[in-house]
Design a protein around this motif. Structure first.
Motif, PDB file in Angstrom:
ATOM      1  N   PHE A  55     -11.932  43.928 -38.787  1.00 48.32           N
ATOM      2  CA  PHE A  55     -12.428  42.567 -38.630  1.00 48.32           C
ATOM      3  C   PHE A  55     -11.372  41.597 -38.101  1.00 48.32           C
ATOM      4  CE2 PHE A  55     -14.153  38.514 -40.240  1.00 48.32           C
ATOM      5  CZ  PHE A  55     -15.428  38.616 -39.722  1.00 48.32           C
ATOM      6  N   ILE A  89     -11.397  36.951 -35.919  1.00 47.03           N
ATOM      7  CA  ILE A  89     -11.035  35.587 -36.310  1.00 47.03           C
ATOM      8  C   ILE A  89      -9.962  34.978 -35.411  1.00 47.03           C
ATOM      9  CG2 ILE A  89     -11.662  35.843 -38.725  1.00 47.03           C
ATOM     10  CD1 ILE A  89      -8.522  36.198 -39.091  1.00 47.03           C
ATOM     11  N   SER A 143      -8.293  33.492 -32.040  1.00 47.85           N
ATOM     12  CA  SER A 143      -8.922  32.706 -30.974  1.00 47.85           C
ATOM     13  C   SER A 143      -8.955  33.477 -29.656  1.00 47.85           C
ATOM     14  CB  SER A 143      -8.188  31.383 -30.814  1.00 47.85           C
ATOM     15  OG  SER A 143      -7.418  31.381 -29.653  1.00 47.85           O
ATOM     16  N   ILE A 189      -5.850  33.429 -27.404  1.00 45.55           N
ATOM     17  CA  ILE A 189      -4.735  34.319 -27.729  1.00 45.55           C
ATOM     18  C   ILE A 189      -5.081  35.753 -27.332  1.00 45.55           C
ATOM     19  CG2 ILE A 189      -3.413  35.282 -29.638  1.00 45.55           C
ATOM     20  CD1 ILE A 189      -3.780  32.454 -30.964  1.00 45.55           C
ATOM     21  N   LEU A 218     -19.448  44.322 -39.459  1.00 47.91           N
ATOM     22  CA  LEU A 218     -19.592  43.639 -40.746  1.00 47.91           C
ATOM     23  C   LEU A 218     -21.062  43.322 -41.040  1.00 47.91           C
ATOM     24  CD1 LEU A 218     -18.180  42.162 -43.163  1.00 47.91           C
ATOM     25  CD2 LEU A 218     -18.490  40.093 -41.802  1.00 47.91           C
ATOM     26  N   ASP A 278     -14.431  31.859 -22.412  1.00 51.00           N
ATOM     27  CA  ASP A 278     -12.993  31.799 -22.722  1.00 51.00           C
ATOM     28  C   ASP A 278     -12.177  32.926 -22.100  1.00 51.00           C
ATOM     29  OD1 ASP A 278     -14.262  30.019 -24.345  1.00 51.00           O
ATOM     30  OD2 ASP A 278     -13.063  30.456 -26.121  1.00 51.00           O
ATOM     31  N   LEU A 296     -13.388  28.175 -38.272  1.00 50.31           N
ATOM     32  CA  LEU A 296     -13.201  29.193 -37.227  1.00 50.31           C
ATOM     33  C   LEU A 296     -13.709  28.698 -35.886  1.00 50.31           C
ATOM     34  CD1 LEU A 296     -14.091  32.511 -39.058  1.00 50.31           C
ATOM     35  CD2 LEU A 296     -11.838  31.708 -38.344  1.00 50.31           C
ATOM     36  N   ASN A 334     -10.847  27.623 -32.914  1.00 55.42           N
ATOM     37  CA  ASN A 334     -10.757  28.535 -31.771  1.00 55.42           C
ATOM     38  C   ASN A 334     -11.433  28.019 -30.504  1.00 55.42           C
ATOM     39  OD1 ASN A 334      -9.396  30.374 -33.353  1.00 55.42           O
ATOM     40  ND2 ASN A 334     -11.236  31.494 -33.933  1.00 55.42           N
ATOM     41  N   GLU A 335     -12.105  26.880 -30.564  1.00 50.82           N
ATOM     42  CA  GLU A 335     -12.889  26.422 -29.419  1.00 50.82           C
ATOM     43  C   GLU A 335     -11.985  26.119 -28.222  1.00 50.82           C
ATOM     44  OE1 GLU A 335     -15.334  24.451 -26.642  1.00 50.82           O
ATOM     45  OE2 GLU A 335     -13.510  23.589 -27.460  1.00 50.82           O
ATOM     46  N   MET A 336     -12.430  26.486 -27.031  1.00 52.48           N
ATOM     47  CA  MET A 336     -11.572  26.267 -25.882  1.00 52.48           C
ATOM     48  C   MET A 336     -12.167  25.403 -24.787  1.00 52.48           C
ATOM     49  SD  MET A 336      -9.534  28.953 -23.557  1.00 52.48           S
ATOM     50  CE  MET A 336     -10.737  29.065 -22.278  1.00 52.48           C
ATOM     51  N   THR A 368      -1.178  32.472 -33.862  1.00 57.12           N
ATOM     52  CA  THR A 368      -2.072  33.345 -34.626  1.00 57.12           C
ATOM     53  C   THR A 368      -1.857  33.212 -36.129  1.00 57.12           C
ATOM     54  OG1 THR A 368      -1.686  34.908 -32.844  1.00 57.12           O
ATOM     55  CG2 THR A 368      -2.952  35.709 -34.687  1.00 57.12           C
ATOM     56  N   THR A 379      -4.365  31.318 -38.746  1.00 60.05           N
ATOM     57  CA  THR A 379      -5.618  32.021 -39.021  1.00 60.05           C
ATOM     58  C   THR A 379      -5.367  33.297 -39.809  1.00 60.05           C
ATOM     59  OG1 THR A 379      -5.713  31.736 -36.637  1.00 60.05           O
ATOM     60  CG2 THR A 379      -7.778  32.063 -37.761  1.00 60.05           C
ATOM     61  N   LEU A 380      -4.290  34.004 -39.472  1.00 62.39           N
ATOM     62  CA  LEU A 380      -4.018  35.257 -40.173  1.00 62.39           C
ATOM     63  C   LEU A 380      -3.691  35.021 -41.642  1.00 62.39           C
ATOM     64  CD1 LEU A 380      -1.995  37.712 -37.925  1.00 62.39           C
ATOM     65  CD2 LEU A 380      -4.334  37.873 -38.759  1.00 62.39           C
ATOM     66  N   TYR A 412      -6.730  34.390 -43.403  1.00 59.45           N
ATOM     67  CA  TYR A 412      -7.505  35.618 -43.541  1.00 59.45           C
ATOM     68  C   TYR A 412      -6.973  36.473 -44.681  1.00 59.45           C
ATOM     69  CZ  TYR A 412      -9.870  39.934 -42.269  1.00 59.45           C
ATOM     70  OH  TYR A 412     -10.642  41.051 -42.290  1.00 59.45           O
ATOM     71  N   ILE A 434     -14.203  34.877 -45.989  1.00 63.10           N
ATOM     72  CA  ILE A 434     -14.455  34.702 -44.565  1.00 63.10           C
ATOM     73  C   ILE A 434     -15.538  35.672 -44.109  1.00 63.10           C
ATOM     74  CG2 ILE A 434     -13.445  35.006 -42.274  1.00 63.10           C
ATOM     75  CD1 ILE A 434     -10.868  33.854 -43.335  1.00 63.10           C
ATOM     76  N   GLN A 435     -15.430  36.926 -44.542  1.00 59.07           N
ATOM     77  CA  GLN A 435     -16.439  37.905 -44.128  1.00 59.07           C
ATOM     78  C   GLN A 435     -17.810  37.548 -44.683  1.00 59.07           C
ATOM     79  OE1 GLN A 435     -15.076  41.890 -44.864  1.00 59.07           O
ATOM     80  NE2 GLN A 435     -13.121  41.509 -43.867  1.00 59.07           N
ATOM     81  N   LEU A 447     -19.225  34.596 -42.642  1.00 63.74           N
ATOM     82  CA  LEU A 447     -19.729  34.955 -41.316  1.00 63.74           C
ATOM     83  C   LEU A 447     -21.009  35.766 -41.416  1.00 63.74           C
ATOM     84  CD1 LEU A 447     -16.444  35.583 -39.373  1.00 63.74           C
ATOM     85  CD2 LEU A 447     -18.242  34.004 -38.742  1.00 63.74           C
TER      86      LEU A 447
END
Lengths: 292, 278
Positions: free
Chosen positions: A108, A112, A114, A117, A174, A230, B206, B210-212, B253, B256-257, B260, B267-268, B271
């Motif tokens: 998973f 998460i 982005s 990256i 998932l 993206d 999230l 992460n939006e671009m 990164t 977020t990591l 997580y 988080i799982q 989602l």
């Protein structure tokens, strides 16, 4: 209390901020887009009403068709490559293996992170001289397969698909996994008592029971692909020579590079309708399957 | 029975190998990013592309953090994401309360309007928003406002489901004790909805972190750029310096990591829930 719950002032206080915010920022602009799509407008000068000319132009534009076709290929890759991989992984994990949680968490991780990256990382993987892929091929004695993955017309599109499929395998895994886990264990035990192998249990018992989730995943995968932006924006920006062009990217360029606001809006409207159409088709197909 | 057992063991081995291969495929690129973030160009171009670094150049991290203003971008992302989450939670919870508990004729119609948002995407409104929000471009609001608008439909959908399932006794008791409706909402409803609020917060985090597309289109000045755009610029500027880029990507990164690592289960779950309801 009854009176308190019918208080008009309170109702307005609670619902209006969200409703106004949502309507102004999300809903109204859709109608605006539809309006713009009927204009010849560069954003600066006067706008001229030209009816459906932008749509006529769009449906006569080979570049537009190429972009749509590419996004449909991507949708197909998601549905027929990504989802089956996710399904196998989910069924294996849900069937119970040692380290179930470890694997699930590991698969998973890319979900998460982005897209920016992920895209830059894969750019390095595809780097012609020092990238992981070409170096790996050389190490395996397959140096003849080395190439400029993102820079050749023949491979750019596939090279964009791979990281997208890679990133979201864990997501669909998932979803399938949690659906499979929610089936009551007695049903699965009953199948196994009747002598079904693990494969038969998965195919005949689990998969038919998680059809609603499969439908949801197919819709997510298709819509996500039709709107993809993206990764392709960074990896190839649609190139080389539009080999990896997709509709969102084309729309973005029409807005910010060539200032064709009317044409860009026609593409935006097309993307919305296309997504609705595909959702509708998938619903129909699955209704048919579920009836049988 | 015995044969059954050996058979299970056998599939176990093949399955394990298969799962380990998939794990490697999913994680190796990230591991590789980390290793080349610690190398110098000399080492990479000298042939050590896959192996562990010979000299661990932690200096890459210090350099890129300063040079590329990553601290600034991370701060901006925290501001944008933070405000987005707060507004989304409060406004959606308020609307949810009105839809589920208050008694008015149009509540179903309003709920339906919010649900249509599930079918919209930010792409479809990029240009109109760009035109409408001209005065706000190049500020935090240029991103916060649309992120909140597009987070609300899912938020409201999830919250309505959860509030409908909650018993009314506590609220009724509070009303009898003389609390007014605003206090009931703030002191009883909000705490009761905590689990679903955290789910919505994770989903919103999230998507906005992460939006671009909007982040690139609506913010061009250095001052308000978010980390996704900042990383993009950084790669453009130092395109030949692998170590620096690797370090920058790794820094971007890490938030977020870390999240997580602490919240992977939540988080799982979030989602999965967001998907089921959507």
């Amino acid at each position: 209390m009854e009176r308190a719950l019918k208080d008009k002032k309170a109702i307005c206080f609670f619902v209006l901020p969200a409703l106004i915010w949502f309507c102004l920022i999300a809903l109204l602009p859709v109608f605006q887009s539809a309006g713009y799509s009927l204009l010849d407008w560069d954003g600066i000068g006067d706008a001229k009403l030209i009816g459906v000319s932008n749509y006529v132009k769009m449906f006569g534009d080979p570049l537009f068709f190429k972009a749509v076709w590419n996004s449909i290929l991507l949708a197909a890759a998601s549905v027929f490559i990504q989802l089956p991989i996710s399904m196998v992984l989910a069924l294996v994990l849900a069937g119970g293996v040692r380290g179930e949680n470890f694997y699930r968490n590991a698969f998973f991780v890319p979900v998460i992170i982005s897209g920016t990256i992920i895209a830059h990382l894969w750019m390095k993987i595809y780097h012609p001289s020092y990238g992981l892929l070409n170096i790996g091929l050389e190490a395996l004695g397959l140096a003849s397969l080395k190439r400029e993955w993102l820079g050749s017309e023949g491979t750019a599109l596939v090279a964009c698909f791979v990281p997208m499929v890679w990133q979201y395998i864990g997501y669909h895994m998932l979803l399938f996994y949690s659906a499979a886990k929610s089936i009551s264990p007695e049903i699965i035990e009953a199948a196994q008592v009747d002598g079904a192998t693990r494969f038969q249990t998965a195919w005949r018992v689990i998969i038919p029971m998680i059809v609603p989730m499969i439908k949801a995943c197919v819709i997510f995968a298709i819509i996500g692909s039709l709107k993809s932006f993206d990764l392709i924006y960074i990896l190839t920006n649609g190139g080389p020579v539009h080999a990896s062009e997709v509709p969102s990217l084309l729309m973005y360029k029409k807005i910010f590079i060539s200032n064709e606001y009317g044409y860009a809006s026609a593409i935006a409207i097309f993307i919305i309708l296309e997504c609705l159409l595909f959702t509708f088709i998938v619903q129909k197909i699955f209704n048919h399957i579920q009836k049988d | 029975m015995k044969r059954e057992k050996t058979k299970l063991k056998k599939t176990g081995l093949i399955t394990t190998v298969l799962l380990l291969i998939v794990t490697a495929i999913q994680l190796f690129p990230l591991y590789w990013m980390f290793t080349f973030s610690l190398k110098s160009n000399k080492e990479i171009f000298g042939g050590n592309i896959i192996g562990l670094p010979e000299n661990w150049e932690w200096d890459n991290y210090v350099k890129i953090f300063d040079k590329a203003h990553l601290g600034r971008y991370l701060f901006n992302s925290v501001v944008v994401t933070g405000f987005t989450i707060v507004f989304t939670l409060i406004l959606s919870a308020m609307a949810t309360y009105a839809i589920v508990r208050l008694k008015w004729k149009l509540s179903n119609a309003v709920y339906f309007i919010f649900l249509t948002g599930m079918m919209l995407s930010i792409h479809a409104v990029l240009l109109p928003l760009f035109v409408n929000m001209k005065p706000l471009l190049d500020t935090y609001w240029a991103l916060i406002i649309p992120y909140v608008a597009f987070a609300m439909p899912t938020a409201i959908l999830l919250m309505v489901g959860s509030l409908e399932a909650l018993p009314k006794e506590l609220e009724e008791a509070a009303f009898i004790d003389g609390a007014n409706i605003y206090r009931v909402f703030w002191q009883i409803i909000m705490p009761l909805m905590k689990p679903i609020l955290s789910t919505v917060a994770i989903l919103t985090f999230l998507s906005s972190w992460n939006e671009m597309m909007l982040a690139i289109a609506f913010v061009s000045g250095e001052k308000y750029k978010t980390i996704t755009v900042g990383v993009n610029d950084m790669v453009g500027k130092y395109s030949t310096k692998w170590g620096l880029i690797g370090a920058g990507l790794t820094i971007a990164t890490i938030p977020t990591l870390v999240l997580y690592v602490f919240l992977s289960k939540n988080i799982q779950k979030s989602l999965a829930m967001g998907a089921v309801k959507g």
